[in-house]
Design a protein around this motif. Sequence first.
Motif, PDB file in Angstrom:
ATOM      1  N   GLN A 147       0.825  -1.202   0.000  1.00  0.00           N
ATOM      2  CA  GLN A 147       0.000   0.000   0.000  1.00  0.00           C
ATOM      3  C   GLN A 147       0.860   1.253   0.000  1.00  0.00           C
ATOM      4  OE1 GLN A 147      -2.975   0.935  -0.505  1.00  0.00           O
ATOM      5  NE2 GLN A 147      -2.670   3.067   0.135  1.00  0.00           N
ATOM      6  N   GLY A 164      -2.755   6.118  -6.070  1.00  0.00           N
ATOM      7  CA  GLY A 164      -3.897   6.788  -5.470  1.00  0.00           C
ATOM      8  C   GLY A 164      -3.695   8.290  -5.399  1.00  0.00           C
ATOM      9  N   GLN A 172      -9.937   7.466  -3.063  1.00  0.00           N
ATOM     10  CA  GLN A 172      -9.702   6.055  -2.783  1.00  0.00           C
ATOM     11  C   GLN A 172     -10.678   5.122  -3.484  1.00  0.00           C
ATOM     12  OE1 GLN A 172      -7.050   4.699  -1.192  1.00  0.00           O
ATOM     13  NE2 GLN A 172      -6.351   6.810  -1.324  1.00  0.00           N
TER      14      GLN A 172
END
Length: 203
Positions: A122, A130, A157
């Motif tokens: 992430q 993102g 998101q």
Amino acid sequence: METTARRPGRPSDPRIDEQLLRGTQDLLVEQGYERLTMDAVAQRCGASKATIYRRWPSKAALVVAAAAAALQAPDVPDTGDLRTDLLECGRAYLQREGRDSQILAAVMSASRYDPALRDAAQHALGAPFGNLFEQVLSRAVDREGVSAVVDVPTLAQVFPAIAYQQVAAQGRLITEQDVVRVVDGVLLPALAAQATFAAGARR
């Protein structure tokens, strides 16, 4: 005279780094994350495990670094049109059949069951992509007349979450149709709805 402190040991050789990352990418494609080991990477690259661990403290860190080297986010689009910019953000997630898509699929699939890998992925993979949406949406608030009450972090998101679900859980690549569907069916209507709500609240 002030001097800059030097880290102990020999400086890292970029050629060795590249070789180790390339070997890790190959093993990810050939074996998947679960079967990949530091021993296998060391053997494939003709290096010692100590050499690998000096650069990356864990298997998850090595694999994420290898994936990040293959999957780099593009520059933030700025075409002058919000819809076009959002579409370009989504297209950054397009993965044609091939080596890069196999690397991504291996990491995303394994991250569902490995919290350390998920967190590292992430940070190194998800956040840069993102951030494309967040910057485009923030810019729209600043200069394109989009209401300042728009929840930019949440909207930013939406596409990454859909992409993760599709790639990791369903094993399907993101397509152009997916990009258009989310931008036209979710993001732009959400922006319009939030702007309408804000206008009504001010009356």
